[in-house]
Write a protein that holds these residues in place. Structure first.
Motif, PDB file in Angstrom:
ATOM      1  N   LYS A  11       0.845  -1.186   0.000  1.00 19.02           N
ATOM      2  CA  LYS A  11       0.000   0.000   0.000  1.00 19.02           C
ATOM      3  C   LYS A  11       0.888   1.246   0.000  1.00 19.02           C
ATOM      4  N   PRO A  12       0.654   2.138  -0.885  1.00 17.57           N
ATOM      5  CA  PRO A  12       1.493   3.364  -0.947  1.00 17.57           C
ATOM      6  C   PRO A  12       1.257   4.218   0.310  1.00 17.57           C
ATOM      7  N   GLN A  13       2.390   4.870   0.710  1.00 25.25           N
ATOM      8  CA  GLN A  13       2.328   5.697   1.906  1.00 25.25           C
ATOM      9  C   GLN A  13       2.263   7.166   1.560  1.00 25.25           C
ATOM     10  N   ASP A  14       2.537   7.494   0.336  1.00 28.14           N
ATOM     11  CA  ASP A  14       2.569   8.904  -0.039  1.00 28.14           C
ATOM     12  C   ASP A  14       2.054   9.061  -1.446  1.00 28.14           C
ATOM     13  N   ASP A  15       2.093  10.261  -1.936  1.00 33.26           N
ATOM     14  CA  ASP A  15       1.587  10.539  -3.290  1.00 33.26           C
ATOM     15  C   ASP A  15       2.423   9.841  -4.334  1.00 33.26           C
ATOM     16  N   GLN A  16       3.677   9.814  -4.084  1.00 28.21           N
ATOM     17  CA  GLN A  16       4.527   9.119  -5.075  1.00 28.21           C
ATOM     18  C   GLN A  16       4.191   7.651  -5.128  1.00 28.21           C
ATOM     19  N   GLY A  17       3.906   7.138  -3.984  1.00 24.96           N
ATOM     20  CA  GLY A  17       3.540   5.732  -3.958  1.00 24.96           C
ATOM     21  C   GLY A  17       2.222   5.485  -4.666  1.00 24.96           C
ATOM     22  N   ARG A  18       1.269   6.434  -4.455  1.00 24.83           N
ATOM     23  CA  ARG A  18      -0.016   6.257  -5.118  1.00 24.83           C
ATOM     24  C   ARG A  18       0.126   6.356  -6.614  1.00 24.83           C
ATOM     25  N   ARG A  19       0.983   7.259  -7.066  1.00 20.96           N
ATOM     26  CA  ARG A  19       1.189   7.383  -8.510  1.00 20.96           C
ATOM     27  C   ARG A  19       1.797   6.111  -9.068  1.00 20.96           C
ATOM     28  N   ARG A  20       2.701   5.554  -8.275  1.00 20.45           N
ATOM     29  CA  ARG A  20       3.320   4.313  -8.718  1.00 20.45           C
ATOM     30  C   ARG A  20       2.293   3.181  -8.802  1.00 20.45           C
ATOM     31  N   GLU A  21       1.362   3.167  -7.890  1.00 23.24           N
ATOM     32  CA  GLU A  21       0.313   2.135  -7.887  1.00 23.24           C
ATOM     33  C   GLU A  21      -0.585   2.318  -9.089  1.00 23.24           C
TER      34      GLU A  21
END
Length: 613
Positions: A11-21
């Motif tokens: 689960k992404p922890q930040d915006d960058q992670g969400r973008r990666r998802e």
């Protein structure tokens, strides 16, 4: 990546992670789309492969069917015998196509039935033997194919409404019926059957119908060949019949003696035509009976001897032919209502009776018989009737000649008697002149004989007693007594002669005068006998017939009562008959045998030997 695809995502922890998802999800969606496209492409390739495989199998099956059809065609087109053609066809079809059963039906002459002519194996043979047939346009595959002029397929015979449930073929699951069409005519149909359901396709129909068309042509060719062979055989038979008829005609028309004509005719007919038996019947004077006058072989001779005859118009081929004045044929004598069952001819299977017609009169009939059924046809009637007409003319000519000879003989006899009647007066006068010296000569011979016996008796009386016992003396004494009983007493004759001297007696009584009187009597008798033969001999009626010498001699000896141990007869084999007057020849034999027996009168052991060769 594998873990990601399998759902193991952090689960992404930040915006960058969400973008990666989000990016990963886009990649996954693209990847899934590619996988689906690949899977669909693979599925399409599999369908194409299956379609190509099916097309290849269909093409290969079509090639096999065409090759098999071509092989069947090559096998049958060269066969001209119809039975061989049909039997070969069903075997080649089953062998080349691998079918459970094949059969060939041909439409009969009525056009109503398709009749099985050849079938595969034991089942086919049984159905052919049973006369298996199906109604054209009826409730069967064959009936439908022949009636509708097109192929019929039953992929499941249990569901086919027009399938014929055949007890001889219980394992049939699918069937195809192909019409046999030659030109515009349906001549039959082929049935091919399989133990598999849905065993046939349109390609099978195309290939097998091409083969069926070839078979139809081959059947028509075989039929045409058979017709040509029959026509050729009929033509050759007709030529042989006409040649034989000409030979018979040439042979019989040159024979004028009726008995010889009829006897030779039956032999010539049987030899020329190869018949089992032939016989000639002539209508008798009453017109009610046809009497056998000549027949072939021992059977014919036995029937002629028995006086075999058939009623004109009665229940016989001969009687019917004479009454109706037309030929009669019995192709199977067992089924012919007017056939006379003759015990002398047990092997007759077919018969033809031909009337012998002269002008408008049937004078008799000719029978010809064969040991084969259906041995005669219309061509035989035509040829043989022409021969029978020639025979009738020859018989009539022989009859006329015989009547002419008889009339001539009667005329000669009448003229002879007329000449005798005319010369009777002169003959009686001549015979009287010849007979006139006889009584005087007989009287003188009697007188001289009595005188000699009387003189001999006187001499015997002068003999001493012992000399009178001699046989000669006794015989002379008995003659004197017999002379007295006849009115010439020896004592009176002796007294009369005793008055004359020896010189006078020598002139009155001489042996020479006795012989002179006997010569006068003999001469007169011979003259009278000669005139009788000269006058009556030519008028004596003679009846010349064929006489079997062995039979006549045997009958003559038996009629004379000669003991069997006395006579021995020997006759050469094949002793031919002779032409003679039977009664006159019999008298000759009787005289000869009587003379022979008299010559052996004093023999202690009598032996009479009769030999003829």
């Amino acid at each position: 990546m594998r873990a990601f695809l399998e759902g193991a995502r952090e689960k992404p922890q930040d915006d960058q992670g969400r973008r990666r998802e989000d990016y990963q999800q886009v990649l996954v969606a693209r990847l899934e789309s590619k996988v689906r496209e690949l899977t669909h492409a693979l599925e399409r390739n599999a369908e194409l492969i299956a379609q190509n495989t099916q097309l290849l199998e269909q093409a290969q099956r079509r090639v096999r069917l065409l090759k098999a059809g071509s092989k069947v065609g090559r096998s049958i087109v060269s066969i001209l015998d119809l039975d061989t053609l049909l039997k070969t066809t069903v075997d080649v079809i089953c062998d080349e196509f691998g079918f459970y059963y094949a059969g060939v039906f041909l439409i009969d002459e009525t056009g109503e039935w398709a009749v099985l002519k050849a079938g595969r194996g034991e089942a086919g043979a049984k159905m052919v033997a049973a006369g298996h047939k199906l109604k054209v346009d009826g409730h069967s595959m064959i009936g439908a194919a022949t009636g509708q002029r097109k192929a019929r397929i039953a992929l499941d015979v249990g569901e086919e409404p027009v399938h014929f449930k055949n007890p001889y073929l219980p394992n049939t699951r699918s069937e195809m019926a192909l019409p046999l069409i030659a030109g515009d005519e349906v001549i039959g149909a082929i049935t091919v059957q399989s133990t598999e359901e849905a065993a046939f396709s349109d390609d099978d129909v195309t290939a097998l119908q091409a083969m069926a068309d070839q078979l139809a042509i081959a059947i028509r060719n075989a039929r045409l060949h058979l017709q040509n062979q029959k026509l050729l055989a009929q033509t050759e038979r007709r030529a042989r019949l006409l040649a034989a008829a000409a030979k018979v005609g040439q042979s019989v028309t040159s024979i004028l003696d009726l008995d010889e004509l009829l006897s030779k005719t039956v032999d010539i007919i049987c030899d020329a035509y190869g018949f089992y038996y032939a016989g000639v019947f002539l209508v008798d004077e009453s017109g009610e009976w046809a009497v056998l006058k000549a027949g072939r072989g021992e059977a014919g001779a036995a029937m002629v001897a028995e006086g075999h005859k058939l009623k004109v118009g009665g229940l016989s081929m001969i009687g019917t032919a004479i009454r109706q004045k037309r030929a009669r044929i019995a192709l199977d004598v067992g089924e012919e209502p007017v056939h006379f069952k003759n015990p002398h001819l047990p092997h007759t299977r077919s018969e033809m009776a031909l009337p012998l017609i002269v002008g408008s009169e049937a004078i008799g009939a000719l029978t010809v018989q064969s040991t084969e059924e259906a041995a005669f046809n219309d061509d035989d009637v035509t040829a043989l009737q022409a021969m029978a007409d020639q025979l009738a003319v020859a018989i009539n000519n022989a009859k006329l000649l015989k009547e002419l000879e008889s009339a001539h003989a009667e005329l000669v006899q009448a003229k002879t008697f007329e000449a005798i009647a005319t010369a009777t007066g002169e003959a009686i006068h001549w015979v009287g002149n010849k007979a006139a010296p006889v009584p005087g000569s007989v009287a003188r011979v009697t007188e001289d004989f009595a005188r000699f016996i009387a003189l001999a008796s006187a001499v015997v009386e002068m003999l001493p007693p012992e000399a009178r016992e001699h046989p000669f003396a006794q015989l002379l004494a008995e003659s004197g007594e017999e002379l007295a009983r006849r009115g010439y007493p020896p004592q009176e004759i002796q007294a009369e002669l005793g008055r004359f001297p020896l010189r006078r007696l020598r002139k009155m009584l001489t042996v020479e005068s006795v012989f002179e009187d006997l010569e006068i009597i003999e001469s007169s008798a011979r003259s009278i006998l000669n005139i009788k033969e000269d006058l009556i001999g030519p008028a004596r009626k003679r009846k010349r017939t064929l006489v079997a010498l062995d039979e006549m001699l045997t009958e003559t000896v038996n009629s004379m009562g000669i003991p069997k141990e006395v006579v021995r007869m020997l006759f050469e084999d094949g002793l031919p008959p002779v032409w003679a007057d039977r009664s006159q020849l019999s008298r000759v034999f009787i005289n000869l045998i009587k003379n022979a027996m008299e010559a052996m009168y004093d023999s202690a052991e009598k032996r009479l030997f009769i030999w003829a060769r």
